[in-house]
Design a protein around this motif. Structure first.
Motif, mmCIF file in Angstrom:
data_model
loop_
_atom_site.group_PDB
_atom_site.id
_atom_site.type_symbol
_atom_site.label_atom_id
_atom_site.label_comp_id
_atom_site.label_asym_id
_atom_site.label_seq_id
_atom_site.Cartn_x
_atom_site.Cartn_y
_atom_site.Cartn_z
ATOM 1 N N CYS A 189 10.081 17.383 -12.878
ATOM 2 C CA CYS A 189 9.912 17.099 -11.751
ATOM 3 C C CYS A 189 8.884 16.114 -11.348
ATOM 4 N N LEU A 192 10.342 12.664 -12.343
ATOM 5 C CA LEU A 192 11.163 12.115 -11.095
ATOM 6 C C LEU A 192 10.560 11.504 -10.240
ATOM 7 N N LEU A 193 9.323 12.004 -9.636
ATOM 8 C CA LEU A 193 8.392 11.505 -8.606
ATOM 9 C C LEU A 193 7.946 10.124 -8.934
ATOM 10 N N PHE A 196 10.590 7.437 -8.699
ATOM 11 C CA PHE A 196 10.649 6.835 -7.587
ATOM 12 C C PHE A 196 9.556 6.110 -6.997
ATOM 13 N N LEU A 297 14.625 14.288 -3.242
ATOM 14 C CA LEU A 297 13.344 14.487 -4.166
ATOM 15 C C LEU A 297 12.390 15.542 -3.605
#
Length: 472
Positions: A189, A192-193, A196, A297
Protein backbone atom coordinates in the motif's frame (compact mmCIF):
# COMPACT_ATOMS: atom_id res chain seq x y z
CA UNK A 1 25.13 -18.92 32.28
CA UNK A 2 21.72 -18.16 33.77
CA UNK A 3 20.38 -19.46 37.06
CA UNK A 4 16.68 -20.14 36.49
CA UNK A 5 13.83 -19.74 38.94
CA UNK A 6 11.13 -22.34 39.24
CA UNK A 7 8.70 -21.82 36.36
CA UNK A 8 4.96 -21.74 36.68
CA UNK A 9 2.79 -24.35 34.99
CA UNK A 10 2.95 -24.44 31.19
CA UNK A 11 1.53 -21.20 29.84
CA UNK A 12 -0.32 -20.16 26.67
CA UNK A 13 1.29 -18.14 23.89
CA UNK A 14 -0.63 -19.05 20.74
CA UNK A 15 -1.79 -16.83 17.87
CA UNK A 16 -5.32 -15.65 18.55
CA UNK A 17 -5.33 -16.60 22.23
CA UNK A 18 -4.47 -14.44 25.24
CA UNK A 19 -0.88 -14.92 26.36
CA UNK A 20 -0.84 -15.94 30.01
CA UNK A 21 2.77 -15.04 30.77
CA UNK A 22 3.60 -11.60 32.05
CA UNK A 23 6.88 -10.51 33.58
CA UNK A 24 7.49 -13.91 35.17
CA UNK A 25 10.39 -16.06 33.96
CA UNK A 26 9.86 -17.79 30.59
CA UNK A 27 11.24 -21.36 30.71
CA UNK A 28 13.16 -22.61 27.67
CA UNK A 29 10.44 -25.17 26.95
CA UNK A 30 8.08 -22.29 26.04
CA UNK A 31 10.52 -20.19 24.01
CA UNK A 32 9.38 -20.81 20.46
CA UNK A 33 10.76 -17.64 18.82
CA UNK A 34 13.96 -17.38 16.81
CA UNK A 35 16.33 -14.40 16.58
CA UNK A 36 15.12 -13.62 13.06
CA UNK A 37 11.59 -13.10 14.43
CA UNK A 38 12.95 -9.93 16.07
CA UNK A 39 13.70 -8.55 12.61
CA UNK A 40 10.06 -9.05 11.54
CA UNK A 41 8.75 -7.43 14.73
CA UNK A 42 10.85 -4.29 14.38
CA UNK A 43 10.44 -4.08 10.60
CA UNK A 44 6.66 -4.50 10.43
CA UNK A 45 5.86 -1.94 13.09
CA UNK A 46 7.46 0.89 11.08
CA UNK A 47 5.05 0.85 8.12
CA UNK A 48 2.53 3.33 9.52
CA UNK A 49 1.22 6.87 9.19
CA UNK A 50 3.62 7.79 11.97
CA UNK A 51 6.58 6.91 9.76
CA UNK A 52 5.16 9.03 6.91
CA UNK A 53 4.88 12.00 9.26
CA UNK A 54 8.31 11.50 10.86
CA UNK A 55 9.95 10.96 7.47
CA UNK A 56 8.45 14.20 6.20
CA UNK A 57 9.70 16.22 9.20
CA UNK A 58 13.24 16.88 7.83
CA UNK A 59 11.61 18.22 4.66
CA UNK A 60 9.30 20.40 6.73
CA UNK A 61 12.38 21.71 8.55
CA UNK A 62 13.71 23.02 5.20
CA UNK A 63 16.23 20.28 4.29
CA UNK A 64 16.56 19.03 0.71
CA UNK A 65 16.35 15.41 -0.43
CA UNK A 66 19.95 14.39 0.28
CA UNK A 67 20.24 16.18 3.63
CA UNK A 68 16.89 14.76 4.79
CA UNK A 69 17.94 11.26 3.75
CA UNK A 70 21.26 11.45 5.60
CA UNK A 71 19.46 12.66 8.75
CA UNK A 72 17.12 9.65 8.47
CA UNK A 73 19.92 7.14 7.94
CA UNK A 74 22.30 8.47 10.61
CA UNK A 75 19.56 8.88 13.21
CA UNK A 76 18.10 5.46 12.45
CA UNK A 77 21.47 3.70 12.76
CA UNK A 78 22.28 5.37 16.09
CA UNK A 79 18.86 4.57 17.54
CA UNK A 80 18.85 1.01 16.17
CA UNK A 81 22.18 0.19 17.80
CA UNK A 82 20.52 0.77 21.16
CA UNK A 83 17.63 -1.54 20.21
CA UNK A 84 20.01 -4.31 19.15
CA UNK A 85 22.10 -3.86 22.29
CA UNK A 86 19.06 -4.30 24.54
CA UNK A 87 17.84 -7.36 22.60
CA UNK A 88 20.74 -9.51 23.79
CA UNK A 89 19.69 -9.25 27.45
CA UNK A 90 16.19 -10.79 27.29
CA UNK A 91 17.12 -14.42 26.51
CA UNK A 92 19.55 -14.54 29.45
CA UNK A 93 17.11 -13.13 32.01
CA UNK A 94 13.95 -14.72 30.63
CA UNK A 95 11.90 -11.61 31.32
CA UNK A 96 11.24 -8.16 29.91
CA UNK A 97 13.71 -5.26 29.89
CA UNK A 98 12.22 -3.42 32.86
CA UNK A 99 12.59 -6.39 35.22
CA UNK A 100 15.96 -7.23 33.66
CA UNK A 101 17.19 -3.74 34.53
CA UNK A 102 16.92 -4.77 38.19
CA UNK A 103 20.29 -6.48 37.71
CA UNK A 104 21.86 -3.04 37.30
CA UNK A 105 19.48 -0.64 39.09
CA UNK A 106 18.41 -2.98 41.89
CA UNK A 107 15.18 -4.91 42.46
CA UNK A 108 13.35 -1.72 43.44
CA UNK A 109 15.45 0.34 41.09
CA UNK A 110 13.58 -1.31 38.22
CA UNK A 111 10.90 1.32 38.87
CA UNK A 112 13.18 3.79 37.09
CA UNK A 113 12.67 1.74 33.92
CA UNK A 114 8.95 1.47 34.62
CA UNK A 115 8.67 5.26 34.85
CA UNK A 116 10.58 5.80 31.60
CA UNK A 117 8.65 3.20 29.66
CA UNK A 118 5.26 4.42 30.85
CA UNK A 119 6.12 7.93 29.62
CA UNK A 120 7.14 6.46 26.25
CA UNK A 121 4.23 4.04 25.98
CA UNK A 122 1.46 6.42 26.98
CA UNK A 123 2.96 9.19 24.83
CA UNK A 124 3.37 7.01 21.76
CA UNK A 125 0.01 5.29 22.22
CA UNK A 126 -1.60 8.75 22.17
CA UNK A 127 0.62 9.66 19.21
CA UNK A 128 -0.54 6.60 17.27
CA UNK A 129 -4.16 7.63 17.83
CA UNK A 130 -3.45 11.27 16.96
CA UNK A 131 -1.70 10.42 13.70
CA UNK A 132 -3.85 7.51 12.53
CA UNK A 133 -7.42 8.52 13.33
CA UNK A 134 -7.79 11.83 11.38
CA UNK A 135 -6.43 10.43 8.07
CA UNK A 136 -8.77 7.45 8.27
CA UNK A 137 -11.71 9.80 8.81
CA UNK A 138 -10.56 11.96 5.90
CA UNK A 139 -10.50 8.89 3.69
CA UNK A 140 -14.01 7.90 4.79
CA UNK A 141 -15.11 11.49 4.16
CA UNK A 142 -14.01 11.26 0.53
CA UNK A 143 -15.65 7.86 0.09
CA UNK A 144 -18.91 8.38 1.95
CA UNK A 145 -19.05 12.07 2.89
CA UNK A 146 -18.72 11.36 6.62
CA UNK A 147 -17.74 14.29 8.89
CA UNK A 148 -14.18 14.42 10.23
CA UNK A 149 -14.77 16.37 13.44
CA UNK A 150 -17.15 16.38 16.36
CA UNK A 151 -18.62 13.19 17.83
CA UNK A 152 -17.43 11.05 14.91
CA UNK A 153 -13.82 11.87 15.80
CA UNK A 154 -14.39 10.71 19.38
CA UNK A 155 -16.10 7.50 18.21
CA UNK A 156 -13.29 6.77 15.72
CA UNK A 157 -10.69 7.38 18.41
CA UNK A 158 -12.40 4.91 20.74
CA UNK A 159 -12.72 2.27 17.99
CA UNK A 160 -9.02 2.62 17.10
CA UNK A 161 -8.05 2.35 20.76
CA UNK A 162 -10.20 -0.74 21.36
CA UNK A 163 -8.81 -2.56 18.29
CA UNK A 164 -5.20 -1.87 19.22
CA UNK A 165 -5.90 -2.73 22.86
CA UNK A 166 -7.28 -6.10 21.77
CA UNK A 167 -4.12 -7.02 19.89
CA UNK A 168 -1.93 -5.81 22.74
CA UNK A 169 -3.80 -7.97 25.25
CA UNK A 170 -3.65 -11.05 22.99
CA UNK A 171 0.10 -10.76 23.36
CA UNK A 172 3.39 -12.01 22.00
CA UNK A 173 2.53 -14.76 19.49
CA UNK A 174 -0.30 -12.76 17.90
CA UNK A 175 1.84 -9.62 17.61
CA UNK A 176 4.80 -11.46 16.03
CA UNK A 177 2.52 -13.17 13.47
CA UNK A 178 0.69 -9.93 12.72
CA UNK A 179 3.92 -7.99 12.20
CA UNK A 180 4.93 -10.44 9.46
CA UNK A 181 1.61 -9.81 7.71
CA UNK A 182 1.91 -6.06 8.21
CA UNK A 183 5.39 -5.97 6.72
CA UNK A 184 4.03 -7.23 3.39
CA UNK A 185 0.53 -5.71 3.21
CA UNK A 186 1.45 -2.21 4.35
CA UNK A 187 4.56 -2.09 2.16
CA UNK A 188 2.42 -2.78 -0.94
CA UNK A 189 0.00 0.00 0.00
CA UNK A 190 2.81 2.41 0.83
CA UNK A 191 4.53 1.70 -2.50
CA UNK A 192 1.29 2.60 -4.33
CA UNK A 193 1.13 5.93 -2.51
CA UNK A 194 4.75 6.77 -3.28
CA UNK A 195 4.22 5.90 -6.93
CA UNK A 196 1.22 8.23 -7.12
CA UNK A 197 3.20 11.07 -5.56
CA UNK A 198 6.05 10.58 -8.02
CA UNK A 199 3.82 10.72 -11.10
CA UNK A 200 1.91 13.73 -9.73
CA UNK A 201 4.92 15.59 -8.34
CA UNK A 202 3.81 18.96 -6.93
CA UNK A 203 6.61 20.39 -4.75
CA UNK A 204 6.47 23.99 -3.48
CA UNK A 205 7.87 26.58 -5.87
CA UNK A 206 10.43 27.84 -3.34
CA UNK A 207 12.34 25.72 -0.88
CA UNK A 208 11.25 26.40 2.72
CA UNK A 209 13.64 28.23 5.00
CA UNK A 210 15.77 26.23 7.42
CA UNK A 211 13.79 25.97 10.63
CA UNK A 212 16.68 26.90 12.94
CA UNK A 213 18.40 29.28 10.54
CA UNK A 214 21.66 27.34 10.11
CA UNK A 215 22.14 24.06 8.29
CA UNK A 216 23.85 22.05 11.03
CA UNK A 217 21.39 23.06 13.74
CA UNK A 218 18.44 22.13 11.50
CA UNK A 219 20.08 18.87 10.36
CA UNK A 220 20.86 17.96 13.98
CA UNK A 221 17.27 18.37 15.16
CA UNK A 222 16.05 16.37 12.13
CA UNK A 223 18.54 13.62 12.95
CA UNK A 224 17.52 13.65 16.63
CA UNK A 225 13.87 13.02 15.75
CA UNK A 226 14.94 9.95 13.80
CA UNK A 227 17.06 8.76 16.74
CA UNK A 228 14.05 9.16 19.02
CA UNK A 229 11.88 7.12 16.65
CA UNK A 230 14.26 4.15 16.65
CA UNK A 231 15.57 4.34 20.21
CA UNK A 232 12.04 4.45 21.64
CA UNK A 233 11.82 0.71 20.82
CA UNK A 234 14.99 -0.16 22.76
CA UNK A 235 13.38 -0.56 26.22
CA UNK A 236 10.97 -3.10 24.70
CA UNK A 237 13.44 -5.33 22.86
CA UNK A 238 13.42 -7.71 25.81
CA UNK A 239 9.63 -8.08 25.59
CA UNK A 240 10.16 -10.15 22.44
CA UNK A 241 13.73 -11.41 22.93
CA UNK A 242 12.69 -13.16 26.15
CA UNK A 243 10.87 -15.75 24.02
CA UNK A 244 14.07 -16.78 22.22
CA UNK A 245 16.09 -19.68 23.73
CA UNK A 246 18.57 -18.77 26.46
CA UNK A 247 21.35 -20.30 24.34
CA UNK A 248 20.70 -17.87 21.47
CA UNK A 249 23.92 -16.30 20.28
CA UNK A 250 24.23 -12.59 21.14
CA UNK A 251 25.59 -11.94 17.66
CA UNK A 252 22.43 -13.34 16.06
CA UNK A 253 20.14 -11.41 18.41
CA UNK A 254 22.06 -8.20 17.80
CA UNK A 255 22.27 -8.66 14.03
CA UNK A 256 18.64 -9.55 13.35
CA UNK A 257 17.33 -6.78 15.60
CA UNK A 258 19.63 -4.23 13.96
CA UNK A 259 18.63 -5.38 10.47
CA UNK A 260 14.92 -5.19 11.19
CA UNK A 261 15.05 -1.74 12.74
CA UNK A 262 17.32 -0.16 10.14
CA UNK A 263 15.49 -1.67 7.15
CA UNK A 264 12.02 -0.86 8.48
CA UNK A 265 12.86 2.68 9.54
CA UNK A 266 14.89 3.69 6.47
CA UNK A 267 12.36 2.30 3.97
CA UNK A 268 9.28 3.73 5.70
CA UNK A 269 10.81 7.08 6.64
CA UNK A 270 12.27 7.57 3.17
CA UNK A 271 8.80 6.98 1.71
CA UNK A 272 7.56 9.67 4.08
CA UNK A 273 10.34 11.96 2.89
CA UNK A 274 9.40 11.42 -0.77
CA UNK A 275 5.74 12.13 -0.05
CA UNK A 276 6.76 15.23 1.95
CA UNK A 277 8.88 16.54 -0.93
CA UNK A 278 6.08 15.95 -3.42
CA UNK A 279 3.37 18.02 -1.69
CA UNK A 280 3.01 21.74 -1.18
CA UNK A 281 3.22 21.63 2.61
CA UNK A 282 5.23 18.84 4.29
CA UNK A 283 3.80 19.88 7.66
CA UNK A 284 0.40 18.59 6.52
CA UNK A 285 1.66 15.61 4.56
CA UNK A 286 -1.06 13.10 5.46
CA UNK A 287 -4.02 15.45 4.98
CA UNK A 288 -2.68 16.73 1.64
CA UNK A 289 -1.95 13.17 0.54
CA UNK A 290 -5.50 12.03 1.23
CA UNK A 291 -7.04 15.16 -0.28
CA UNK A 292 -5.19 14.80 -3.59
CA UNK A 293 -4.95 11.07 -4.27
CA UNK A 294 -7.53 9.49 -6.60
CA UNK A 295 -10.43 7.58 -5.07
CA UNK A 296 -8.83 4.31 -6.18
CA UNK A 297 -6.01 4.88 -3.68
CA UNK A 298 -8.24 5.79 -0.74
CA UNK A 299 -8.65 2.13 0.16
CA UNK A 300 -4.86 1.53 0.33
CA UNK A 301 -4.59 4.61 2.52
CA UNK A 302 -7.25 3.24 4.84
CA UNK A 303 -5.47 -0.11 4.88
CA UNK A 304 -2.22 1.55 6.01
CA UNK A 305 -4.15 3.45 8.63
CA UNK A 306 -5.94 0.42 10.04
CA UNK A 307 -3.23 -2.23 9.65
CA UNK A 308 -0.42 0.12 10.64
CA UNK A 309 -2.34 1.46 13.61
CA UNK A 310 -3.09 -2.02 14.93
CA UNK A 311 0.52 -3.07 14.33
CA UNK A 312 2.22 -0.12 15.95
CA UNK A 313 -0.44 0.65 18.54
CA UNK A 314 -0.85 -3.00 19.55
CA UNK A 315 2.88 -3.27 20.07
CA UNK A 316 2.86 -0.13 22.24
CA UNK A 317 -0.03 -1.52 24.31
CA UNK A 318 1.77 -4.83 24.80
CA UNK A 319 5.00 -3.12 25.82
CA UNK A 320 3.23 -0.70 28.13
CA UNK A 321 1.23 -3.49 29.74
CA UNK A 322 4.34 -5.53 30.52
CA UNK A 323 6.15 -2.53 31.96
CA UNK A 324 3.15 -1.57 34.07
CA UNK A 325 2.94 -5.21 35.12
CA UNK A 326 6.39 -4.75 36.68
CA UNK A 327 4.63 -2.38 39.11
CA UNK A 328 1.23 -4.09 39.39
CA UNK A 329 2.79 -7.57 39.41
CA UNK A 330 0.11 -9.08 41.65
CA UNK A 331 -2.45 -8.68 38.85
CA UNK A 332 -2.80 -10.68 35.63
CA UNK A 333 -1.22 -9.22 32.50
CA UNK A 334 -4.61 -8.92 30.74
CA UNK A 335 -6.05 -6.98 33.69
CA UNK A 336 -3.09 -4.62 33.63
CA UNK A 337 -3.64 -4.20 29.88
CA UNK A 338 -7.16 -2.89 30.45
CA UNK A 339 -5.84 -0.34 32.93
CA UNK A 340 -3.14 0.79 30.49
CA UNK A 341 -5.68 1.01 27.66
CA UNK A 342 -8.07 3.15 29.69
CA UNK A 343 -5.32 5.59 30.67
CA UNK A 344 -3.92 5.65 27.13
CA UNK A 345 -7.31 6.37 25.59
CA UNK A 346 -7.83 9.20 28.06
CA UNK A 347 -4.44 10.72 27.16
CA UNK A 348 -5.21 10.33 23.45
CA UNK A 349 -8.67 11.90 23.76
CA UNK A 350 -7.46 14.86 25.81
CA UNK A 351 -4.52 15.43 23.48
CA UNK A 352 -6.37 15.17 20.16
CA UNK A 353 -9.97 16.21 20.81
CA UNK A 354 -9.66 18.62 23.74
CA UNK A 355 -6.30 20.35 23.22
CA UNK A 356 -5.17 19.26 19.71
CA UNK A 357 -1.61 18.58 20.85
CA UNK A 358 -0.43 17.00 17.60
CA UNK A 359 2.15 19.78 17.29
CA UNK A 360 3.90 18.39 20.38
CA UNK A 361 5.41 15.45 18.47
CA UNK A 362 8.86 17.07 18.39
CA UNK A 363 8.77 17.77 22.11
CA UNK A 364 7.82 14.17 22.86
CA UNK A 365 10.65 12.86 20.68
CA UNK A 366 13.23 15.07 22.38
CA UNK A 367 12.12 14.25 25.92
CA UNK A 368 11.91 10.51 25.20
CA UNK A 369 15.48 10.51 23.88
CA UNK A 370 16.86 12.28 26.95
CA UNK A 371 14.99 10.01 29.38
CA UNK A 372 15.74 6.68 27.77
CA UNK A 373 19.31 7.05 26.45
CA UNK A 374 21.12 7.10 29.85
CA UNK A 375 19.01 4.15 31.04
CA UNK A 376 19.90 2.14 27.94
CA UNK A 377 23.61 2.91 28.26
CA UNK A 378 23.64 1.73 31.89
CA UNK A 379 21.86 -1.50 30.92
CA UNK A 380 24.29 -2.27 28.10
CA UNK A 381 27.36 -1.44 30.21
CA UNK A 382 25.94 -3.57 33.02
CA UNK A 383 25.48 -6.50 30.64
CA UNK A 384 29.14 -6.26 29.67
CA UNK A 385 30.23 -6.01 33.30
CA UNK A 386 28.17 -9.08 34.21
CA UNK A 387 29.51 -10.87 31.12
CA UNK A 388 26.01 -11.82 30.11
CA UNK A 389 25.46 -13.91 33.24
CA UNK A 390 22.33 -13.43 35.33
CA UNK A 391 20.55 -15.10 38.21
CA UNK A 392 16.98 -15.04 36.96
CA UNK A 393 15.58 -16.23 40.28
CA UNK A 394 17.02 -13.20 42.09
CA UNK A 395 15.54 -10.90 39.43
CA UNK A 396 12.10 -12.26 40.37
CA UNK A 397 12.66 -11.74 44.13
CA UNK A 398 9.85 -9.19 44.38
CA UNK A 399 7.35 -11.78 43.14
CA UNK A 400 8.42 -14.16 45.91
CA UNK A 401 7.86 -11.54 48.63
CA UNK A 402 11.46 -11.60 49.76
CA UNK A 403 14.29 -9.14 50.17
CA UNK A 404 17.96 -9.77 49.59
CA UNK A 405 19.62 -11.67 46.79
CA UNK A 406 22.25 -10.81 44.26
CA UNK A 407 20.47 -7.69 43.00
CA UNK A 408 19.21 -6.23 46.25
CA UNK A 409 22.20 -3.87 46.58
CA UNK A 410 21.24 -1.45 49.38
CA UNK A 411 17.54 -1.15 50.12
CA UNK A 412 16.70 -2.57 46.71
CA UNK A 413 18.48 0.23 44.81
CA UNK A 414 21.88 0.43 43.14
CA UNK A 415 22.64 4.03 44.04
CA UNK A 416 25.40 4.27 41.42
CA UNK A 417 23.07 3.42 38.53
CA UNK A 418 20.26 5.65 39.78
CA UNK A 419 22.60 8.61 40.31
CA UNK A 420 24.20 8.12 36.87
CA UNK A 421 20.76 8.07 35.24
CA UNK A 422 19.46 11.13 37.12
CA UNK A 423 22.54 13.20 36.32
CA UNK A 424 22.55 12.01 32.70
CA UNK A 425 18.93 13.10 32.28
CA UNK A 426 19.61 16.36 34.10
CA UNK A 427 22.53 17.26 31.85
CA UNK A 428 20.58 16.28 28.75
CA UNK A 429 17.67 18.52 29.71
CA UNK A 430 20.04 21.49 29.97
CA UNK A 431 20.63 21.17 26.21
CA UNK A 432 17.00 20.46 25.27
CA UNK A 433 15.04 22.89 23.11
CA UNK A 434 11.35 22.01 22.66
CA UNK A 435 7.99 23.75 22.63
CA UNK A 436 7.44 22.45 26.17
CA UNK A 437 10.86 23.14 27.67
CA UNK A 438 13.98 25.10 26.74
CA UNK A 439 17.17 24.34 28.65
CA UNK A 440 19.61 27.10 29.62
CA UNK A 441 22.34 25.58 27.42
CA UNK A 442 20.11 24.87 24.42
CA UNK A 443 21.88 27.39 22.17
CA UNK A 444 25.43 26.87 23.36
CA UNK A 445 26.37 25.11 20.08
CA UNK A 446 24.55 27.54 17.77
CA UNK A 447 21.31 25.56 18.00
CA UNK A 448 22.82 22.10 17.45
CA UNK A 449 21.01 19.60 19.71
CA UNK A 450 23.50 18.16 22.20
CA UNK A 451 20.93 16.65 24.58
CA UNK A 452 21.26 13.09 23.24
CA UNK A 453 25.06 13.01 23.22
CA UNK A 454 25.51 14.75 26.57
CA UNK A 455 23.03 12.53 28.44
CA UNK A 456 24.60 9.35 27.03
CA UNK A 457 28.18 10.41 27.81
CA UNK A 458 27.49 11.65 31.34
CA UNK A 459 25.55 8.54 32.36
CA UNK A 460 28.13 6.18 30.82
CA UNK A 461 31.16 7.85 32.38
CA UNK A 462 29.54 8.10 35.82
CA UNK A 463 28.35 4.50 35.83
CA UNK A 464 31.74 3.23 34.69
CA UNK A 465 33.41 5.30 37.40
CA UNK A 466 31.23 4.39 40.37
CA UNK A 467 29.10 1.47 39.21
CA UNK A 468 31.76 -1.13 39.91
CA UNK A 469 31.70 -0.25 43.60
CA UNK A 470 28.04 -1.12 43.89
CA UNK A 471 28.08 -4.29 41.82
CA UNK A 472 26.65 -7.32 43.66
Amino acid sequence: MTTRPLAKDAAIDIVGRIETRGIDFIPDSERHSKPRDLAWVFFGTQITYGSIVLGALPVAFGLNWWHSFTAIVVGTILGSLAVAGMAIIGPRTGTNSTVSSGAFFGIRGRYVGSFITQVIDLGYFALVLWISTPPVLQGLHRLFGWPTTGPILTVALIIMAVITLGFGILGHATIVAYEKFTAVASMICLALLVYFVLIHWDPPEAAPKLMLGSFWATWAIAMTTQIANAISYAPFAGDYARYTPSASKPRALFGWSLLGMIAGCVIALTCGEIIGLGVQDANAVTSLMITNVPLALIVPILVIGLIGNVSNGGMVVYNGTLDLHAILWRMQRAQVGLIFGAVGLTVGYVGLVVFNLTDSILALCAIVTVLVTPWIMINIIGWVQHRGRFHAQDLQAFAHHRQGGRYWYRGGFNAAAVIAWVLGVGIGLLFTNTSLFVGPLANIAQGVDLSFISSALVASVLYLAIGKISRP
